[in-house]
Design a protein around this motif. Structure first.
Motif, PDB file in Angstrom:
ATOM      1  N   UNK A  39     -57.728 -58.701  59.734  1.00 17.76           N
ATOM      2  CA  UNK A  39     -59.106 -58.619  60.843  1.00 17.76           C
ATOM      3  C   UNK A  39     -59.675 -59.640  60.557  1.00 17.76           C
ATOM      4  N   UNK A  40     -59.427 -60.618  61.641  1.00 19.58           N
ATOM      5  CA  UNK A  40     -59.929 -62.125  61.739  1.00 19.58           C
ATOM      6  C   UNK A  40     -61.398 -61.811  62.494  1.00 19.58           C
ATOM      7  N   UNK A  41     -62.338 -62.430  61.965  1.00 18.40           N
ATOM      8  CA  UNK A  41     -63.455 -62.494  62.328  1.00 18.40           C
ATOM      9  C   UNK A  41     -64.137 -64.095  62.951  1.00 18.40           C
ATOM     10  N   UNK A  42     -64.402 -64.321  64.206  1.00 16.58           N
ATOM     11  CA  UNK A  42     -64.486 -65.696  64.523  1.00 16.58           C
ATOM     12  C   UNK A  42     -65.464 -65.800  66.035  1.00 16.58           C
ATOM     13  N   UNK A  43     -65.391 -67.034  66.307  1.00 16.56           N
ATOM     14  CA  UNK A  43     -65.833 -67.005  67.780  1.00 16.56           C
ATOM     15  C   UNK A  43     -65.422 -68.332  68.423  1.00 16.56           C
ATOM     16  N   UNK A  44     -65.040 -68.210  69.686  1.00 18.10           N
ATOM     17  CA  UNK A  44     -64.796 -69.380  70.532  1.00 18.10           C
ATOM     18  C   UNK A  44     -65.800 -70.358  70.641  1.00 18.10           C
TER      19      UNK A  44
END
Length: 89
Positions: A39-44
């Motif tokens: 589960x990867x959390x991030x933002x463009x």
């Protein structure tokens, strides 16, 4: 977006404020009898620079299903890949 059901948490979710995204994807090295999910959390980034990856969790599939279902109930929506052209970050 990848097929996903309550039994197969795979794909992308975005929070109701459209700030953070989560990518759920199977750990290809896990055994079929003991599946794990990343589960990867991030933002463009709006300027097109590389995505900000905040965290990565390695979860048993059953935990990933529970998190996926809770997030969906809390208003997170499925979206197309948000970074990496759908490839592993």
């Amino acid at each position: 977006m990848g097929g996903s059901s309550a039994c197969e948490p795979e794909g992308w979710l975005i929070d109701p404020n459209k700030h953070w995204s989560l990518r759920f994807h199977r750990d290809q090295k896990s055994w079929s009898s003991d599946l794990f999910v990343f589960m990867d959390k991030g933002r463009a980034m709006p300027d097109g620079s590389p995505a900000l990856l905040k965290s990565r969790r390695h979860l048993p599939k059953r935990d990933a299903v529970e998190i996926w279902n809770k997030l969906r109930a809390d208003g997170w929506h499925r979206v197309e890949p948000q970074w990496g052209l759908g490839l592993d970050p």
